[in-house]
Write a protein that holds these residues in place. Structure first.
Motif, mmCIF file in Angstrom:
data_model
loop_
_atom_site.group_PDB
_atom_site.id
_atom_site.type_symbol
_atom_site.label_atom_id
_atom_site.label_comp_id
_atom_site.label_asym_id
_atom_site.label_seq_id
_atom_site.Cartn_x
_atom_site.Cartn_y
_atom_site.Cartn_z
ATOM 1 N N LEU A 1 17.139 -0.750 35.131
ATOM 2 C CA LEU A 1 16.613 -1.250 36.395
ATOM 3 C C LEU A 1 15.740 -2.483 36.143
ATOM 4 O O LEU A 1 15.098 -2.594 35.097
ATOM 5 C CB LEU A 1 15.801 -0.164 37.102
ATOM 6 C CG LEU A 1 16.582 1.067 37.579
ATOM 7 C CD1 LEU A 1 15.633 2.128 38.126
ATOM 8 C CD2 LEU A 1 17.605 0.690 38.641
ATOM 9 N N GLN B 1 12.526 -4.868 36.940
ATOM 10 C CA GLN B 1 11.168 -4.719 37.462
ATOM 11 C C GLN B 1 10.803 -5.867 38.390
ATOM 12 O O GLN B 1 10.265 -5.652 39.474
ATOM 13 C CB GLN B 1 10.168 -4.633 36.305
ATOM 14 C CG GLN B 1 8.772 -4.227 36.745
ATOM 15 C CD GLN B 1 7.877 -3.958 35.550
ATOM 16 O OE1 GLN B 1 8.086 -4.484 34.466
ATOM 17 N NE2 GLN B 1 6.874 -3.115 35.739
ATOM 18 N N PHE B 2 11.116 -7.113 37.995
ATOM 19 C CA PHE B 2 10.863 -8.236 38.903
ATOM 20 C C PHE B 2 11.710 -9.436 38.500
ATOM 21 O O PHE B 2 12.152 -9.573 37.360
ATOM 22 C CB PHE B 2 9.376 -8.613 38.965
ATOM 23 C CG PHE B 2 8.811 -9.194 37.702
ATOM 24 C CD1 PHE B 2 8.993 -10.540 37.380
ATOM 25 C CD2 PHE B 2 8.062 -8.407 36.839
ATOM 26 C CE1 PHE B 2 8.466 -11.079 36.230
ATOM 27 C CE2 PHE B 2 7.529 -8.936 35.682
ATOM 28 C CZ PHE B 2 7.734 -10.274 35.365
ATOM 29 N N LYS C 1 15.084 -2.695 43.776
ATOM 30 C CA LYS C 1 14.609 -2.220 42.480
ATOM 31 C C LYS C 1 15.252 -0.911 42.054
ATOM 32 O O LYS C 1 15.093 -0.478 40.915
ATOM 33 C CB LYS C 1 13.086 -2.066 42.514
ATOM 34 C CG LYS C 1 12.343 -3.388 42.621
ATOM 35 C CD LYS C 1 10.848 -3.222 42.412
ATOM 36 C CE LYS C 1 10.144 -4.569 42.400
ATOM 37 N NZ LYS C 1 8.701 -4.450 42.140
ATOM 38 N N ASP C 2 15.990 -0.278 42.949
ATOM 39 C CA ASP C 2 16.655 0.990 42.625
ATOM 40 C C ASP C 2 18.120 0.795 42.253
ATOM 41 O O ASP C 2 18.846 1.774 42.066
ATOM 42 C CB ASP C 2 16.567 1.950 43.822
ATOM 43 C CG ASP C 2 15.131 2.357 44.120
ATOM 44 O OD1 ASP C 2 14.356 2.488 43.155
ATOM 45 O OD2 ASP C 2 14.801 2.532 45.305
ATOM 46 N N ASP D 1 13.141 -6.357 32.875
ATOM 47 C CA ASP D 1 13.601 -5.022 33.233
ATOM 48 C C ASP D 1 12.467 -4.023 33.031
ATOM 49 O O ASP D 1 11.353 -4.389 32.630
ATOM 50 C CB ASP D 1 14.872 -4.637 32.462
ATOM 51 C CG ASP D 1 14.646 -4.439 30.959
ATOM 52 O OD1 ASP D 1 13.478 -4.255 30.553
ATOM 53 O OD2 ASP D 1 15.638 -4.463 30.208
#
Length: 779
Positions: free
Chosen positions: A385, A387-388, A400-401, A425
């Motif tokens: 996933l 993170q930003f 983000k999911d 990530d």
């Protein structure tokens, strides 16, 4: 006295008629009820009630009919009316109590059933429904008490069974087992008594007795679901889960879409360690009911047992969305996420795929000229996933999911010269990409079809009836082309070429059109539709000249010379004349500059002739011409006066045509241009012999001919040359006409008109000629 006697007689007759109708409907209602024709019976009893509204038997019967048709609210009303008429009739109270029970109004049922029993202590059906009304209200001691009173009045299989059910509900399993035993004693064929006995012994851990009773029940009714469920529980009690699975599987064959049984078997599979089988059952249950969060919960646990945490967390996420307030689900959801985090931990950096703006090469982003606000969009590829994502330091929006999420951010791109994108990530693996912004054109690619050739209106003319069509063309654009599609088929072309040639073979069976679409590397798109015309198939089949094309060069709007109306009129006149003849394609070029003329004759026409396998070619020029220093010129629309270099040298035309004359059998150049001079009559025929349409050599042997209105006067807007040419073709009564005959007619008409034009006809110097000729073949 006589009057009184007549009145009495009238009353007697009316009463008799009333009684006959009344009893007739009642008897018909009874017969219909016995025949189970309840709707018909309701009609008759309604007639009875209409005649006598307080007739209790009619009300009772109609209530029974409504009960049989499960219209319980109407049944209750009729039974209540019957009770009101005869309040002491125990049967009516019992019927009312039963209707209340069936309508799930258990308190009202108890009230009516109690009155019924008070009126008649031996009304056993009332005891039965009273026991089950107590059970429905969780009044188990009262149910047992009522069941015991029933046995005092009547020792039977039903009364003992009801008592057993009440005792079982009160968890008095030993007493229940005794009652069920007495029930099967009085009613040896009562399957439910054996099931009840088996269940009570199961609760008492008397597995042998329980199995003996349930096997007897199943032998009596092999498809009894309740019996199979109890035997499955007994097999579980004896630690024989595989046999329990077999029992549930048998139930599923009867009820394949019942979630309860799929879930039951799934749990049994889990006890056997057969988690994949369990997952299969849970998945089938979800196809039946996708809104049941418990199924997601159960399947997620099964996925955990096979260490498939990705699918487990997917199910946990689904149940969280369905029931966000389930605390246990939320707890397991968090635990699964933690386990997934640890199991999937990796050290690879994210990767970037740009969506918009396009990135044709590394480190470059192309943005259309004049763009102010732009949504930068891309996809981050990563095993984990994200993170930003930041664009020039600003956070981009993305899910983000989601794995490999698409991100976007609207920016004022006009202020940017460079674009920086970075991504992290969840394991802090990161990557940064730096781009330079360049401004690009905004026009989509331009489709130029070469084979089959398309007219200006997008019509292509087929030569033969075939289910497939070879399409060839050039895609023009300032930038490289990313994709070319022809009716859904990917065309082949060289990606690194500017203005690439493309080709593909497509299916055109039963089609009247096809489309060519293209996109350049910066996302500029175009689509062009082409209409298929099959009329030429018949023309080509019987045309000894083969595939015949006419090319019109219409130069009318000049920059530095006087503009002309004549060429436009002349071309229109000639198109009308040619419409009667077997001309397969007409290429019409207007107001051509010198550059366009040179490119058209040296490259474009060459490619069109070759790709479309043209046999006969007629080139018609209408516009200004010049003759300077023994050299003929056509005047391009951008030519400068007294600047010979800006003119189109006719020798260049001949040189260009030489490169593709090998593909063509017949070439005819007609130049209706004054001041073209004697450039084309350097190699004229000495005699103007008119060829015959029956002369096969004239059509099979090559010809290269020119017919010119060459002279020394400026072009006018009223060409006798063209007018006579068109009239000769239009008025021709024969199936064909050779160019020599047209030349004779035109030359004569021009000379008679007193014009200074002196039409000349002969061979084109430098092009192969085998003494053939150009025929115009009528349709």
């Amino acid at each position: 006295m006589k009057k009184i006697q007549l009145i009495a007689l009238f009353l007697v007759l009316n009463v008799t008629a009333f009684s006959q109708a009344y009893f007739q409907h009642y008897r018909k209602g009874e017969a219909a009820f016995e025949a189970k024709k309840y709707t018909e019976a309701i009609t008759h009893f309604t007639e009875v009630i209409n005649l006598k509204s307080d007739y209790d038997k009619g009300l009772n019967y109609r209530g029974l009919c409504y009960e049989k048709t499960e219209v319980y609210d109407k049944a209750i009303l009729d039974f209540k009316a019957a009770v009101a008429v005869k309040v002491k009739e125990a049967e009516y109270h019992a019927n009312l109590g039963r209707a209340y029970y069936l309508a799930k109004k258990y308190n009202e049922a108890l009230s009516s059933l109690t009155i019924a029993i008070d009126r008649d202590k031996k009304l056993m059906e009332a005891y039965h429904y009273k026991v089950h009304s107590h059970i429905a209200l969780n009044q188990y001691p009262a149910a047992v008490e009522t069941g015991e009173l029933a046995i005092i009045k009547d020792k039977s299989g039903e009364t003992y069974y009801d008592l057993g059910v009440a005792q079982d509900s009160l968890m008095k399993y030993k007493e229940a087992a005794y009652s069920f035993s007495r029930a099967k004693f009085y009613s040896p064929k009562m399957t439910k008594a054996y099931i009840g006995l088996a269940f009570s012994n199961l609760k008492l851990n008397e597995y042998t007795k329980a199995m003996e009773a349930i096997d007897k029940a199943i032998s009596m009714d092999p498809s009894n679901v309740h019996a199979l469920m109890v035997r499955a529980d007994i097999n579980l009690g004896t630690r024989n889960p595989q046999k329990a699975v077999d029992d549930i599987s048998k139930i599923i064959t009867y009820y394949p879409n019942e979630v309860l049984y799929l879930m039951k078997r799934g749990k049994l599979y889990e006890e056997l360690g057969q988690f994949q089988n369990a997952i299969t059952d849970y998945s089938k249950a979800l196809t039946i009911n996708s809104e049941d969060y418990f199924i997601y919960y159960t399947r997620a646990k099964a996925y955990e047992n096979v260490s498939d945490f990705k699918l487990a967390i997917k199910d946990y996420e689904a149940l969280k969305n369905l029931d966000p307030y389930d605390g246990k689900a939320l707890k397991l959801y968090d635990e699964a996420k933690k386990r997934l985090y640890e199991l999937n931990k990796e050290s690879n950096n994210p990767d970037l795929v740009m969506i918009a703006p396009a990135s044709p090469e590394k480190g470059i982003l192309g943005v259309k000229k004049g763009t102010l606000l732009f949504t930068i969009k891309g996809q981050i590829k990563d095993e984990s996933l994200i993170q930003f994502v930041k664009i020039n330091g600003k956070d981009a929006q993305f899910s983000k999911d989601s794995i490999n999420p698409v991100f976007e951010l609207e920016v004022n791109i006009s202020e940017m010269k460079e674009i920086n994108i970075s991504a992290f990530d969840i394991y802090q693996n990161s990557e940064t990409w730096d781009f330079k912004k360049i401004e690009t054109e905004t026009d989509g690619p331009v489709v130029n079809l070469m084979a089959p050739y398309a007219s200006d209106d997008g019509t292509v003319y087929l030569d033969e009836e075939t289910p497939s069509l070879y399409v060839e063309g050039v895609m023009k654009d300032e930038n490289k082309i990313k994709s070319i599609m022809i009716d859904g088929a990917t065309a082949s072309f060289v990606l690194d070429d500017l203005n690439p040639k493309f080709s593909a073979t497509i299916n055109i069976k039963n089609k009247n059109s096809f489309s060519v679409s293209s996109e350049d590397i910066y996302g500029n798109k175009t689509e062009k539709k082409f209409t298929i015309n099959r009329e030429n198939i018949a023309l080509l089949a019987n045309n000894p000249m083969g595939k015949t094309w006419v090319v019109f060069i219409e130069n009318a709007s000049y920059t530095n010379f006087s503009s002309l109306d004549g060429p436009t009129k002349d071309v229109t006149m000639m198109k009308s004349a040619f419409a009667k003849y077997k001309i397969h394609n007409i290429v019409h070029k207007k107001n051509m500059t010198k550059k366009k003329l040179e490119r058209f004759f040296s490259i474009e026409l060459r490619d069109l002739v070759r790709s479309n396998r043209v046999n006969s070619l007629l080139v018609w020029y209408a516009g200004h011409g010049k003759f300077i220093n023994e050299t003929g010129y056509w005047i391009p629309t951008d030519a400068n006066r007294d600047d010979e270099f800006t003119y189109f040298n006719i020798n260049n035309l001949k040189a260009s045509m030489q490169s593709y004359s090998k593909y063509i059998t017949h070439t005819l150049v007609i130049t209706d241009a004054c001041e073209s001079g004697p450039s084309f009559y350097q190699a004229m025929r000495a005699t103007n012999e008119i060829k015959s349409c029956n002369d096969w050599q004239a059509t099979k042997f090559k010809s290269s001919q020119v017919f010119s209105s060459a002279g020394y006067e400026l072009a006018t807007d009223n060409s006798q040359f063209t007018k006579t040419f068109a009239n000769t073709l239009s008025s021709n009564p024969n199936a064909c006409i050779p160019i020599e005959k047209v030349v004779t007619k035109v030359s004569s008409a021009v000379q008679k008109s007193g014009a200074k034009q002196k039409p000349k006809f002969g061979k084109i110097a430098g092009l192969e000629d085998e003494n053939g000729t150009f025929f115009f073949i009528k349709k």
